[in-house]
Design an enzyme around this catalytic site. Structure first.
Site, mmCIF file in Angstrom:
data_model
loop_
_atom_site.group_PDB
_atom_site.id
_atom_site.type_symbol
_atom_site.label_atom_id
_atom_site.label_comp_id
_atom_site.label_asym_id
_atom_site.label_seq_id
_atom_site.Cartn_x
_atom_site.Cartn_y
_atom_site.Cartn_z
ATOM 1 N N HIS A 262 -5.856 7.030 26.458
ATOM 2 C CA HIS A 262 -5.590 8.270 27.194
ATOM 3 C C HIS A 262 -5.166 9.391 26.237
ATOM 4 O O HIS A 262 -5.764 10.469 26.222
ATOM 5 C CB HIS A 262 -4.491 8.012 28.240
ATOM 6 N N GLU A 263 -4.159 9.109 25.426
ATOM 7 C CA GLU A 263 -3.670 10.135 24.496
ATOM 8 C C GLU A 263 -4.742 10.462 23.458
ATOM 9 O O GLU A 263 -4.852 11.603 23.009
ATOM 10 C CB GLU A 263 -2.369 9.700 23.825
ATOM 11 N N HIS A 266 -6.908 13.170 24.792
ATOM 12 C CA HIS A 266 -6.278 14.489 24.599
ATOM 13 C C HIS A 266 -6.463 14.948 23.152
ATOM 14 O O HIS A 266 -6.755 16.106 22.880
ATOM 15 C CB HIS A 266 -4.772 14.399 24.874
ATOM 16 N N GLU A 292 -6.527 17.077 30.976
ATOM 17 C CA GLU A 292 -6.402 15.768 31.623
ATOM 18 C C GLU A 292 -7.784 15.162 31.882
ATOM 19 O O GLU A 292 -7.939 13.941 31.891
ATOM 20 C CB GLU A 292 -5.597 15.944 32.922
HETATM 21 ZN ZN ZN Z 1 -2.557 13.080 29.981
#
Ligand code: ZN
Length: 497
Positions: A262-263, A266, A292
């Protein structure tokens, strides 16, 4: 030779972004390596430097450059930078200084009161602070202005271009479809068994696996690093220094695997912004929601897919406890995709997550509109949780007090999470029309996927607004059908109904 206004403006922006980078680096340090005793002093330094950024953003010098440059014929980057600087200037300028100061003090106080109220399960002690925060946000929204709904002015801070009108059109459709899907899942014959995922996962082995996956995603370790924190995050200091943190739970590998990916999503966004935007406010993600969309795309559409695990399960076993050697993929894959309504948003699965957001959106919209009051929140919260997820909190600590956002005065933020998911689903469908995503995932070769995202999203930074990116990429506005059909197809297969 004297400097042109363009040069002076860019120099002022460079000064502003340099302070921003220093603040970012200190914030990273505070959350990762800083000694405990150093934290209080460091917070003060950050406060002083943030004040400096604020002064630059609202300086007479800035106003003068904006006014002069607006009259000129500028190249596209400079033109957008002027627009962005003006928006920031106006936003601050519309709020009387004394009210802004009082609000900042209130925010700090309210955050610490929230922390206490949460651990004591005592909503009443937090209520007066929340009431004041809501009151300020109503007032600020009026200063900033809006066309139809006061809440639109707050949404604009996180997702410019998205309004109540848009959300009220799409959110109920998603909510109804997901509630129905949830019901079918509960009654389905094939229920995954998450207990097979239990085991002891040594931290260093998890860290190695996290690094391998980030590399494969195309995260550039020469322009970043991976560290451990309690709350994972990604932070872009500049495009050549974008850092990721993750959390290792030795009892549950899912925290680190999906958290890191997830990170990493980003971080890929920030690493691949066009270097031409450096030292301007445009060298950043365009909105909370688009940011997101990038993290959720990698976390859900890639890393929770069957194809991903068909390729990576063997690799994963090298880092996992012995008993995984005998656990077939057919049991592993459904288990990592188990759907289970829970009380806590950040622990929610891929399907019920959006329902948590709907609860918050409906409540904060009504609060800002003055249709409900703060004192009504706990009861309304519990009622909506029961209606949408079929679970009811037994305490406010695991109900209305669970998230930090409102205590910092962040109203209008929550919808970005669900929007990000919807953007990701829509982009995922488009990407599949254009390139052979399934094949790349199964081969564990993400290069083309990363390139597609860079070409369509990352490179632009703040050059395009969120809905413009969505439109340019997918050829249409926000369309809830994509998220609904993605989840329906996926879970029909897993739960076999
Ligand atoms: Zn996030």
């Amino acid at each position: 030779m004297s400097q042109t206004t363009e040069q002076k403006f860019l120099e002022l922006l460079k000064e502003q972004s340099s302070y921003g980078e220093a603040i970012g680096l200190m914030a990273w340090d505070m959350r990762t390596k800083a000694p405990r005793k150093g934290i209080e002093g460091r917070s003060e330094v950050i406060g002083v430097m943030s004040q400096k950024v604020h002064e630059i953003q609202t300086s007479d010098e800035m106003r003068q450059y904006i006014d002069e440059l607006k009259k000129k014929d500028l190249d596209p980057i400079l033109k957008r930078a002027v627009e962005e600087a003006e928006e920031t200037y106006n936003k601050t300028d519309k709020i009387p200084t004394d009210e802004y100061r009082a609000y900042v003090t209130l925010q700090t106080k309210a955050e610490s009161m929230w922390g206490e109220a949460k651990s004591n399960n005592d909503f009443e002690s937090f209520r007066p602070y929340l009431e004041e925060l809501v009151e300020y946000n109503r007032k600020f929204a009026d200063y900033w202005g809006y066309e139809n709904h006061r809440y639109d002015a707050l949404l604009h801070n996180y997702e410019p271009g998205v309004t109540v009108e848009v959300l009220d059109e799409v959110f109920p459709k998603v909510r109804k479809a997901l509630s129905a899907l949830l019901q079918q899942i509960k009654e389905a014959p094939n229920q995954p068994d998450p207990s097979v995922l239990k085991g002891h996962f040594p931290k260093d082995r998890q860290a190695e696996f996290s690094e391998v996956i980030l590399e494969r995603m195309g995260y550039d370790f020469e322009a970043g690093r991976l560290d451990e924190t309690v709350h994972p995050f990604a932070i872009g200091l500049n495009t050549n220094d974008v850092r990721v943190t993750t959390k290792y739970d030795e009892k549950d590998f899912r925290t680190a695997v999906f958290g890191t990916i997830h990170e990493g999503g980003h971080a890929l966004y920030e690493q691949n912004i066009d270097p031409k935007l450096a030292f301007t406010p445009l060298a950043d993600g365009t909105s909370m929601g688009i940011h997101e969309s990038q993290s959720l795309f990698w976390e859900n559409f890639i890393a929770r897919s069957e194809g991903f695990w068909r390729n990576h399960y063997e690799l994963f076993k090298n880092y996992a406890p012995e008993h995984f050697q005998h656990l077939p993929l057919e049991k592993f894959y459904p288990a990592v995709n188990e759907v289970k309504p829970s009380l806590i948003r950040i622990e929610a699965d891929e399907l019920t997550y959006c329902l948590h957001i709907m609860v918050r959106y409906e409540l904060e919209k009504a609060l800002i509109a003055g249709e409900i009051e703060v004192k009504d929140l706990p009861e309304l919260w519990n009622q909506k949780m029961n209606d949408y997820l079929g679970v009811t909190p037994e305490s406010d600590a695991e109900g209305v007090l669970q998230d930090i956002h409102w205590s910092g005065g962040d109203f209008g933020y929550f919808p970005s999470y669900a929007l990000g998911y919807m953007y990701a689903a829509q982009m995922n469908a488009k990407m599949r029309d254009e390139i052979d995503v399934d094949r790349y995932i199964e081969e564990g070769d993400f290069q083309k996927i990363k390139e597609w995202l860079t070409e369509n999203v990352h490179q632009y930074g703040k050059m395009k607004k969120p809905l413009q990116i969505l439109n340019d990429v997918t050829g249409e506005g926000l369309n809830p059908d994509y998220i609904i059909s993605y989840l329906t197809n996926k879970y029909k297969k897993i739960y076999q109904f």
